[in-house]
Every structure is written in structure tokens, then in C-alpha cells.
Design a protein around this motif. Structure first.
Motif, PDB file in Angstrom:
ATOM      1  N   ASN A 171      97.711 -20.290  30.132  1.00 58.23           N
ATOM      2  CA  ASN A 171      98.491 -21.431  30.598  1.00 58.23           C
ATOM      3  C   ASN A 171      98.936 -21.136  32.035  1.00 58.23           C
ATOM      4  OD1 ASN A 171     100.086 -23.664  30.897  1.00 58.23           O
ATOM      5  ND2 ASN A 171     101.639 -23.067  29.401  1.00 58.23           N
ATOM      6  N   TRP A 172      98.104 -21.518  32.979  1.00 65.58           N
ATOM      7  CA  TRP A 172      98.376 -21.261  34.401  1.00 65.58           C
ATOM      8  C   TRP A 172      97.497 -22.183  35.240  1.00 65.58           C
ATOM      9  CZ3 TRP A 172      94.826 -19.543  38.107  1.00 65.58           C
ATOM     10  CH2 TRP A 172      95.368 -19.258  39.371  1.00 65.58           C
ATOM     11  N   THR A 173      98.056 -22.679  36.325  1.00 59.45           N
ATOM     12  CA  THR A 173      97.315 -23.530  37.253  1.00 59.45           C
ATOM     13  C   THR A 173      97.612 -23.081  38.678  1.00 59.45           C
ATOM     14  OG1 THR A 173      97.508 -25.403  35.721  1.00 59.45           O
ATOM     15  CG2 THR A 173      96.867 -25.899  37.986  1.00 59.45           C
ATOM     16  N   GLN A 174      96.576 -22.907  39.477  1.00 54.26           N
ATOM     17  CA  GLN A 174      96.749 -22.549  40.882  1.00 54.26           C
ATOM     18  C   GLN A 174      97.459 -23.690  41.619  1.00 54.26           C
ATOM     19  OE1 GLN A 174      93.917 -20.834  44.482  1.00 54.26           O
ATOM     20  NE2 GLN A 174      92.966 -21.984  42.862  1.00 54.26           N
ATOM     21  N   PRO A 175      98.433 -23.392  42.480  1.00 54.87           N
ATOM     22  CA  PRO A 175      98.872 -22.086  42.999  1.00 54.87           C
ATOM     23  C   PRO A 175     100.149 -21.577  42.329  1.00 54.87           C
ATOM     24  CG  PRO A 175      99.702 -23.815  44.413  1.00 54.87           C
ATOM     25  CD  PRO A 175      99.037 -24.507  43.269  1.00 54.87           C
ATOM     26  N   VAL A 211     101.277 -17.899  31.200  1.00 49.11           N
ATOM     27  CA  VAL A 211     101.339 -17.268  29.881  1.00 49.11           C
ATOM     28  C   VAL A 211      99.916 -17.052  29.371  1.00 49.11           C
ATOM     29  CG1 VAL A 211     101.986 -17.589  27.464  1.00 49.11           C
ATOM     30  CG2 VAL A 211     103.586 -18.237  29.259  1.00 49.11           C
ATOM     31  N   LEU A 212      99.655 -15.839  28.902  1.00 45.93           N
ATOM     32  CA  LEU A 212      98.411 -15.552  28.196  1.00 45.93           C
ATOM     33  C   LEU A 212      98.708 -15.607  26.711  1.00 45.93           C
ATOM     34  CD1 LEU A 212      95.391 -14.600  28.284  1.00 45.93           C
ATOM     35  CD2 LEU A 212      96.292 -12.279  27.952  1.00 45.93           C
ATOM     36  N   ARG A 213      97.963 -16.424  25.994  1.00 49.08           N
ATOM     37  CA  ARG A 213      98.198 -16.571  24.556  1.00 49.08           C
ATOM     38  C   ARG A 213      97.029 -15.988  23.778  1.00 49.08           C
ATOM     39  NH1 ARG A 213      99.746 -22.128  21.205  1.00 49.08           N
ATOM     40  NH2 ARG A 213     100.699 -21.063  19.442  1.00 49.08           N
ATOM     41  N   ILE A 214      97.356 -15.140  22.793  1.00 47.00           N
ATOM     42  CA  ILE A 214      96.347 -14.544  21.911  1.00 47.00           C
ATOM     43  C   ILE A 214      96.526 -15.154  20.531  1.00 47.00           C
ATOM     44  CG2 ILE A 214      95.354 -12.413  21.001  1.00 47.00           C
ATOM     45  CD1 ILE A 214      96.688 -10.905  23.257  1.00 47.00           C
ATOM     46  N   MET A 256      92.540 -18.145  44.376  1.00 43.99           N
ATOM     47  CA  MET A 256      93.416 -17.347  43.510  1.00 43.99           C
ATOM     48  C   MET A 256      92.856 -17.315  42.095  1.00 43.99           C
ATOM     49  SD  MET A 256      97.529 -17.804  42.933  1.00 43.99           S
ATOM     50  CE  MET A 256      97.874 -17.648  44.686  1.00 43.99           C
ATOM     51  N   ARG A 257      92.818 -16.134  41.517  1.00 41.79           N
ATOM     52  CA  ARG A 257      92.298 -15.957  40.152  1.00 41.79           C
ATOM     53  C   ARG A 257      93.223 -15.049  39.358  1.00 41.79           C
ATOM     54  NH1 ARG A 257      86.734 -13.434  40.063  1.00 41.79           N
ATOM     55  NH2 ARG A 257      87.458 -12.284  41.882  1.00 41.79           N
ATOM     56  N   ILE A 258      93.233 -15.270  38.034  1.00 42.99           N
ATOM     57  CA  ILE A 258      93.997 -14.415  37.120  1.00 42.99           C
ATOM     58  C   ILE A 258      93.020 -13.720  36.190  1.00 42.99           C
ATOM     59  CG2 ILE A 258      95.785 -14.315  35.338  1.00 42.99           C
ATOM     60  CD1 ILE A 258      96.853 -15.158  38.037  1.00 42.99           C
ATOM     61  N   LEU A 259      93.129 -12.419  36.114  1.00 37.01           N
ATOM     62  CA  LEU A 259      92.289 -11.626  35.211  1.00 37.01           C
ATOM     63  C   LEU A 259      93.185 -10.760  34.321  1.00 37.01           C
ATOM     64  CD1 LEU A 259      90.879 -11.596  38.303  1.00 37.01           C
ATOM     65  CD2 LEU A 259      88.997 -10.647  36.962  1.00 37.01           C
TER      66      LEU A 259
END
Length: 212
Positions: free
Chosen positions: A95-99, A104-107, A62-65
């Protein structure tokens, strides 16, 4: 032959309708806020979550893009292998860990050019093969300028006022002291003028006295 073709077309349309019906009940998808607003030079978080009906394979991979600007825009982030777009160098954290199915994507250190649309994309290896989910509308991020107010420190104002008062005192004499000096000057002058007259009168009076 014509009837056979019509039957095949009807079956194809029915299958397409079922597929569209599956999308209407939202069997899989990604949740993101439609709009967010951030302040320039500050940071912002874009929350996301996703859901799906498939059973993950032993190695789900699993990947997040994340993409930006439009649905088929450039990728700005990839969780595995780690990739961060040059424009966001040292400014993106996930801020995410499989599974887990949310994160949260932080900019960080927001720039004016960061104002655009952001799309989360999820890759997963299921028992039915590799699946990719991406939200169509994305999250519209608006960047506003920070309001900065410049106020003079009260101590500085007091000091300035004190200095101005001292300067005024140096440049202008105290009116009461000036008047007192003038009065003393008049008294001294009057005394100087009156003293010879008194001496003259005393001398004349002494001259008029009869001799013994």
C-alpha cells in the motif's frame, strides 16, 4: 614527502568523521517497527516510512523493494517492475503510491516459514544521482499458532442426553409399573384360589340345610 602524506591522511580522516556525523543526525533513513508478531493463517502489516535530504530529479523513478532473512538477503518484492517471490505468491501487497514517503507491506495467509527479518529498501533518482536507502536492523517477524478450541454444541449434548434417557426407558421398566403389575398378579392369583373355596363352603352349607 612524508609530511605531505600525513596531511593527506589527516584530511581523509576528517572527511570520514564528517560523514559519520551526518549519519548520527539522521539526515536520511527508513523507519520500521523493530518487532512484530502475527498469527499463523492470518495476515499482518509492516508499516514503513523514509526521509532524505536530496532533491528528486524530474524523473525520480522511486521504487520500493523488500528483502528477507538478512541485510543482503533475497528480494521478495519490487514495486516497479512488479515482482513477488515465489514463496509469497498471491500473498504480498504494497500500500504505497509515489511520491509518498510512507506505506504498508501486507503479508497474507501467514506461514511458519515467514518468521524471519524483513528489510525495506528505497530507490530514488535525485539530482545528485541514484540513491538507495535500506534499514540495517529490519523488522523481526514472529509467527505464533492460532489457539483452537473444540466445544460440543449444547443442542447436541441435549439430544444425546435425551437419547440416553430414551434408551434407559426402553431397557429398564418403570419400577412403579413393575410393582403395580406384580400387585395385580397377586390379587388375581388370590381371587382364583379363594373362589373355589367359597363355592365349596356354600355347597356344604346348602347340604346341611333341612329339607322342607
Amino acid at each position: 614527502m612524508t609530511w605531505i602524506l600525513l596531511l593527506l591522511l589527516s584530511a581523509a580522516c576528517l572527511q570520514a568523521g564528517n560523514s559519520a556525523g551526518s549519519k548520527r543526525v539522521n539526515r536520511f533513513g527508513i523507519n520500521q517497527p523493530a518487532r512484530l508478531s502475527g498469527v499463523q493463517d492470518s495476515s499482518i502489516e509492516i508499516p514503513f516510512s523514509f526521509y532524505f535530504p536530496w532533491e528528486l530529479a524530474g524523473d525520480s523513478d522511486m521504487r520500493i523493494l523488500w528483502r528477507w532473512k538478512h541485510f543482503h538477503g533475497e528480494f521478495i518484492y519490487n514495486s516497479t517492475p512488479l515482482f513477488i517471490h515465489e514463496h509469497f505468491k498471491n500473498r504480498l501487497t504494497l500500500n504505497w503510491t509515489q511520491p509518498q514517503t510512507s506505506g504498508v507491506l501486507r503479508i497474507l495467509d501467514l506461514k511458519k516459514k515467514d518468521q524471519t527479518v524483513y528489510f525495506c529498501q528505497v530507490h530514488m533518482n535525485t539530482k545528485e544521482g541514484m540513491k538507495i536507502i535500506q534499514l540495517i536492523p529490519g523488522t523481526q517477524l514472529t509467527i505464533t499458532h492460532a489457539i483452537r478450541t473444540t466445544m460440543q454444541s449444547p443442542s447436541m449434548i441435549t439430544s444425546a442426553g435425551s437419547r440416553a434417557g430414551l434408551e434407559d426407558t426402553e431397557d429398564q421398566r418403570n419400577p412403579s409399573l413393575v410393582n403395580l403389575g406384580a400387585t395385580v398378579g397377586v390379587v388375581v392369583t388370590t381371587t382364583v384360589l379363594i373362589t373355589p373355596v367359597c363355592v365349596l363352603k356354600a355347597f356344604l352349607w346348602w347340604k346341611q340345610m333341612p329339607a322342607d
